[in-house]
Design a protein around this motif. Structure first.
Motif, PDB file in Angstrom:
ATOM      1  N   VAL A  27      -8.557  30.700  -2.055  1.00  0.00           N
ATOM      2  CA  VAL A  27      -8.477  32.122  -2.389  1.00  0.00           C
ATOM      3  C   VAL A  27      -7.358  32.792  -1.591  1.00  0.00           C
ATOM      4  CG1 VAL A  27      -9.707  34.333  -2.316  1.00  0.00           C
ATOM      5  CG2 VAL A  27     -10.901  32.250  -3.040  1.00  0.00           C
ATOM      6  N   SER A  28      -7.244  32.440  -0.301  1.00  0.00           N
ATOM      7  CA  SER A  28      -6.214  33.046   0.557  1.00  0.00           C
ATOM      8  C   SER A  28      -4.814  32.733   0.051  1.00  0.00           C
ATOM      9  CB  SER A  28      -6.370  32.550   1.987  1.00  0.00           C
ATOM     10  OG  SER A  28      -7.549  33.029   2.572  1.00  0.00           O
ATOM     11  N   ILE A  29      -4.573  31.488  -0.344  1.00  0.00           N
ATOM     12  CA  ILE A  29      -3.239  31.098  -0.805  1.00  0.00           C
ATOM     13  C   ILE A  29      -2.884  31.825  -2.098  1.00  0.00           C
ATOM     14  CG2 ILE A  29      -1.887  29.159  -1.693  1.00  0.00           C
ATOM     15  CD1 ILE A  29      -3.360  27.391   0.363  1.00  0.00           C
ATOM     16  N   LEU A  30      -3.864  31.902  -3.029  1.00  0.00           N
ATOM     17  CA  LEU A  30      -3.605  32.620  -4.282  1.00  0.00           C
ATOM     18  C   LEU A  30      -3.352  34.101  -4.022  1.00  0.00           C
ATOM     19  CD1 LEU A  30      -6.304  30.986  -6.598  1.00  0.00           C
ATOM     20  CD2 LEU A  30      -3.824  30.615  -6.646  1.00  0.00           C
ATOM     21  N   LEU A  31      -4.176  34.683  -3.145  1.00  0.00           N
ATOM     22  CA  LEU A  31      -3.982  36.083  -2.798  1.00  0.00           C
ATOM     23  C   LEU A  31      -2.679  36.272  -2.047  1.00  0.00           C
ATOM     24  CD1 LEU A  31      -5.054  38.984  -2.681  1.00  0.00           C
ATOM     25  CD2 LEU A  31      -6.294  38.363  -0.595  1.00  0.00           C
ATOM     26  N   GLY A  32      -2.335  35.311  -1.219  1.00  0.00           N
ATOM     27  CA  GLY A  32      -1.089  35.385  -0.461  1.00  0.00           C
ATOM     28  C   GLY A  32       0.127  35.414  -1.358  1.00  0.00           C
ATOM     29  N   PHE A  33       0.112  34.605  -2.417  1.00  0.00           N
ATOM     30  CA  PHE A  33       1.225  34.637  -3.373  1.00  0.00           C
ATOM     31  C   PHE A  33       1.338  36.022  -4.012  1.00  0.00           C
ATOM     32  CE2 PHE A  33       0.953  29.886  -3.637  1.00  0.00           C
ATOM     33  CZ  PHE A  33       2.254  29.652  -3.245  1.00  0.00           C
ATOM     34  N   ALA A  34       0.162  36.592  -4.346  1.00  0.00           N
ATOM     35  CA  ALA A  34       0.170  37.928  -4.956  1.00  0.00           C
ATOM     36  C   ALA A  34       0.713  38.964  -3.977  1.00  0.00           C
ATOM     37  CB  ALA A  34      -1.242  38.302  -5.398  1.00  0.00           C
ATOM     38  N   SER A  37       2.940  30.441   4.564  1.00  0.00           N
ATOM     39  CA  SER A  37       3.153  31.885   4.462  1.00  0.00           C
ATOM     40  C   SER A  37       2.135  32.525   3.537  1.00  0.00           C
ATOM     41  CB  SER A  37       4.573  32.173   3.959  1.00  0.00           C
ATOM     42  OG  SER A  37       5.544  31.647   4.855  1.00  0.00           O
ATOM     43  N   ALA A  38       1.864  31.863   2.419  1.00  0.00           N
ATOM     44  CA  ALA A  38       0.882  32.392   1.463  1.00  0.00           C
ATOM     45  C   ALA A  38      -0.506  32.418   2.083  1.00  0.00           C
ATOM     46  CB  ALA A  38       0.886  31.550   0.193  1.00  0.00           C
ATOM     47  N   PHE A  39      -0.847  31.382   2.842  1.00  0.00           N
ATOM     48  CA  PHE A  39      -2.169  31.331   3.482  1.00  0.00           C
ATOM     49  C   PHE A  39      -2.355  32.484   4.465  1.00  0.00           C
ATOM     50  CE2 PHE A  39      -4.751  29.951   7.146  1.00  0.00           C
ATOM     51  CZ  PHE A  39      -5.970  29.780   6.511  1.00  0.00           C
ATOM     52  N   PHE A  40      -1.385  32.675   5.363  1.00  0.00           N
ATOM     53  CA  PHE A  40      -1.511  33.743   6.355  1.00  0.00           C
ATOM     54  C   PHE A  40      -1.422  35.130   5.706  1.00  0.00           C
ATOM     55  CE2 PHE A  40      -0.111  30.288   9.274  1.00  0.00           C
ATOM     56  CZ  PHE A  40      -1.230  30.321  10.104  1.00  0.00           C
ATOM     57  N   ALA A  41      -0.536  35.260   4.702  1.00  0.00           N
ATOM     58  CA  ALA A  41      -0.425  36.545   4.010  1.00  0.00           C
ATOM     59  C   ALA A  41      -1.724  36.877   3.285  1.00  0.00           C
ATOM     60  CB  ALA A  41       0.741  36.507   3.025  1.00  0.00           C
ATOM     61  N   GLY A  42      -2.339  35.859   2.673  1.00  0.00           N
ATOM     62  CA  GLY A  42      -3.596  36.080   1.972  1.00  0.00           C
ATOM     63  C   GLY A  42      -4.736  36.403   2.913  1.00  0.00           C
ATOM     64  N   THR A  43      -4.776  35.741   4.069  1.00  0.00           N
ATOM     65  CA  THR A  43      -5.832  36.001   5.052  1.00  0.00           C
ATOM     66  C   THR A  43      -5.745  37.437   5.567  1.00  0.00           C
ATOM     67  OG1 THR A  43      -5.822  33.662   5.733  1.00  0.00           O
ATOM     68  CG2 THR A  43      -6.836  35.247   7.234  1.00  0.00           C
ATOM     69  N   ILE A  44      -4.532  37.858   5.900  1.00  0.00           N
ATOM     70  CA  ILE A  44      -4.337  39.239   6.365  1.00  0.00           C
ATOM     71  C   ILE A  44      -4.572  40.225   5.222  1.00  0.00           C
ATOM     72  CG2 ILE A  44      -2.661  40.864   7.312  1.00  0.00           C
ATOM     73  CD1 ILE A  44      -1.361  38.448   8.715  1.00  0.00           C
ATOM     74  N   GLY A  45      -4.129  39.836   4.017  1.00  0.00           N
ATOM     75  CA  GLY A  45      -4.270  40.717   2.862  1.00  0.00           C
ATOM     76  C   GLY A  45      -5.716  40.992   2.502  1.00  0.00           C
ATOM     77  N   ILE A  76      -8.009  41.681   4.439  1.00  0.00           N
ATOM     78  CA  ILE A  76      -8.495  42.769   5.291  1.00  0.00           C
ATOM     79  C   ILE A  76      -7.780  44.079   4.997  1.00  0.00           C
ATOM     80  CG2 ILE A  76      -8.796  43.512   7.692  1.00  0.00           C
ATOM     81  CD1 ILE A  76      -8.827  40.487   8.433  1.00  0.00           C
ATOM     82  N   TYR A  77      -6.452  44.038   4.863  1.00  0.00           N
ATOM     83  CA  TYR A  77      -5.659  45.274   4.790  1.00  0.00           C
ATOM     84  C   TYR A  77      -5.409  45.761   3.367  1.00  0.00           C
ATOM     85  CZ  TYR A  77      -4.848  44.921   9.769  1.00  0.00           C
ATOM     86  OH  TYR A  77      -5.028  44.868  11.122  1.00  0.00           O
ATOM     87  N   TYR A  78      -5.497  44.885   2.370  1.00  0.00           N
ATOM     88  CA  TYR A  78      -5.198  45.299   1.006  1.00  0.00           C
ATOM     89  C   TYR A  78      -6.455  45.508   0.170  1.00  0.00           C
ATOM     90  CZ  TYR A  78      -0.260  44.416   1.817  1.00  0.00           C
ATOM     91  OH  TYR A  78       1.019  44.478   2.293  1.00  0.00           O
ATOM     92  N   MET A  79      -7.631  45.200   0.765  1.00  0.00           N
ATOM     93  CA  MET A  79      -8.863  45.461   0.028  1.00  0.00           C
ATOM     94  C   MET A  79      -9.075  46.975  -0.085  1.00  0.00           C
ATOM     95  SD  MET A  79     -10.517  42.853  -1.104  1.00  0.00           S
ATOM     96  CE  MET A  79     -10.531  41.073  -0.960  1.00  0.00           C
ATOM     97  N   PRO A  80      -9.531  47.440  -1.255  1.00  0.00           N
ATOM     98  CA  PRO A  80      -9.741  48.896  -1.444  1.00  0.00           C
ATOM     99  C   PRO A  80     -11.001  49.378  -0.737  1.00  0.00           C
ATOM    100  CG  PRO A  80     -10.390  47.698  -3.409  1.00  0.00           C
ATOM    101  CD  PRO A  80      -9.792  46.684  -2.492  1.00  0.00           C
ATOM    102  N   ILE A  81     -10.979  49.304   0.595  1.00  0.00           N
ATOM    103  CA  ILE A  81     -12.130  49.740   1.395  1.00  0.00           C
ATOM    104  C   ILE A  81     -11.677  50.893   2.279  1.00  0.00           C
ATOM    105  CG2 ILE A  81     -13.839  49.069   3.119  1.00  0.00           C
ATOM    106  CD1 ILE A  81     -13.548  46.198   2.153  1.00  0.00           C
ATOM    107  N   LYS A  82     -12.306  52.051   2.150  1.00  0.00           N
ATOM    108  CA  LYS A  82     -11.921  53.221   2.920  1.00  0.00           C
ATOM    109  C   LYS A  82     -12.703  53.324   4.228  1.00  0.00           C
ATOM    110  CE  LYS A  82     -10.496  55.905  -1.116  1.00  0.00           C
ATOM    111  NZ  LYS A  82     -10.682  57.158  -1.893  1.00  0.00           N
ATOM    112  N   ASP A  83     -13.927  52.821   4.231  1.00  0.00           N
ATOM    113  CA  ASP A  83     -14.773  52.898   5.420  1.00  0.00           C
ATOM    114  C   ASP A  83     -14.250  51.928   6.483  1.00  0.00           C
ATOM    115  OD1 ASP A  83     -16.693  53.113   7.328  1.00  0.00           O
ATOM    116  OD2 ASP A  83     -18.391  52.704   6.007  1.00  0.00           O
TER     117      ASP A  83
END
Length: 384
Positions: free
Chosen positions: A364-371, A318-326, A328-335
């Motif tokens: 990185v994905s797993i750590l980001l996924g936990f966050a 779950s953390a891996f997939f959440a981090g992978t998706i995160g 793309i969608y949670y990065m502060p990119i407006k463009d």
């Protein structure tokens, strides 16, 4: 340092180098054959066989090594670097993806070549009569014992059209390593002799056989061998192994196959009549199967044996997939275009066959996924 790493890789992947030959011990001592290695290149009509030897004995003795061949061979000195090169190529692809004084012709045995190559005393003979062959060997070695099983093997080869035998006399004490020998001969099939060893004086040895087979297509390597890897190599990589082998192919398949067991149980010769070039669909399927992400996901089914394993595997996945998706969608990119580029970059990382890059990305994905999971859970609790 580079040479040391190659030597270490060779030590890990293959055992001490030894050719697959028949062997007759002159003195009544025990000879061991702990391993066999060979590079076999066959293009459909011509074969190059590179063999190197290691023998072990507690007492000093002379041994007669011999190998049957389907046609009259050229024999020359080889280079141990060929084994280093072929081992390195396999590792990289997996990660990324004679008879002095006996020169007369007898009725059934004809000497066609005598040659000194380093410590090897090479003699090539043509055998038409097995009884004459037996007398000829007895005359040279002064044997006072039976070699009936070896004679049976020779009779088998002669009856099946194998007339040429290469003999090599070496002296063994404790461990003996000698330089490789290269055999070049015409053959309508790939040939690697096993029976001659199984029937010889080292037939009781427990051995590891390592074959590096180079062919135009994928070979059907039969039992008792186990194919560990098959990779494609180009002309430049072939030249690293051997320049004469490189002249036989533009591109080729390199297959690594092994056998572990008693030599007298491996008594069928390896004969390959044709090879197979897989279609693009098979290559694509194999590529995806070799991707680090596929191997990573394949680890988790074995964890679902108990409740704790299930919980752990579910959290990590779950953390891996959440981090992978995160990413793309949670990065502060407006463009929007920048977000699309980021999505393409993530997809590329997942689809390239690079273990180091994927390991870094997965961490990185797993750590980001936990966050992401904690952030989502906090938002859910506040809304409640």
């Amino acid at each position: 340092m580079k040479r040391f790493l190659i030597l270490m890789a060779l030590a890990v992947v293959i055992s001490p180098v030894l050719a697959d030959r028949g062997l007759i011990v002159v003195n009544p001592v025990i000879i061991y054959e702990p391993a066999q290695n060979a590079i076999i290149a066959w293009n459909g009509s011509y074969e190059i066989l590179i063999l190197s030897t290691k023998l072990e004995s507690k007492n000093r003795t002379k041994v007669l090594e011999f190998i049957p061949l389907p046609s009259n061979p050229e024999v020359e000195k080889g280079n141990v670097k060929s084994f280093y090169a072929v081992t390195r190529l396999i590792n990289e692809k997996i990660r990324r993806s004679g008879f002095t004084g006996i020169g007369a012709k007898s009725a059934g045995v004809e000497i066609v070549l005598q040659k000194q190559i380093g410590v090897h005393n090479i003699t090539v003979v043509r055998v038409d009569d097995v009884e004459e062959f037996r007398s000829w060997v007895d005359k040279f070695l002064s044997l006072n014992r039976s070699i009936d099983r070896i004679e049976d093997a020779v009779r088998y080869y002669v009856s099946n059209g194998f007339r040429y035998f290469v003999f090599d006399v070496v002296e063994v004490y404790k461990q003996r390593d000698v330089e490789p020998i290269v055999y070049k001969f015409e053959s309508p099939f790939l040939f690697y002799p096993m029976m001659i060893t199984a029937y010889s004086d080292v037939g009781e040895s427990y051995s590891r056989i390592n074959l590096f087979v180079i062919t135009k297509g994928e070979p059907n390597v039969s039992k008792p061998f186990w194919v560990r890897a098959t990779v494609e190599i180009d002309r430049n990589e072939l030249e690293e192994i051997d320049k004469d082998i490189a002249k036989m192919f533009d591109r080729a398949y390199l297959t690594y196959a092994t056998y572990n067991g008693y030599l007298n149980h491996a008594d069928d010769d390896l004969i390959i009549i044709e090879t197979y070039i897989p279609p693009p669909s098979v290559k694509i399927a194999r590529y995806f199967a070799s991707l680090p992400i596929v191997k990573f996901l394949g680890i988790f089914p074995s964890a679902y044996n108990d409740i704790f394993g299930e919980i752990f595997a579910t959290i990590i996945l779950s953390a891996f997939f959440a981090g992978t998706i995160g990413m793309i969608y949670y990065m502060p990119i407006k463009d929007r275009r920048a977000r699309i580029i980021l999505a393409v970059a993530v997809a590329t990382i997942l689809l390239i066959n690079n273990g180091f890059v994927f390991t870094l990305f997965a961490s990185v994905s797993i750590l980001l996924g936990f966050a992401v999971m904690v952030y989502t859970l906090e938002g859910f609790i506040k809304r409640r």
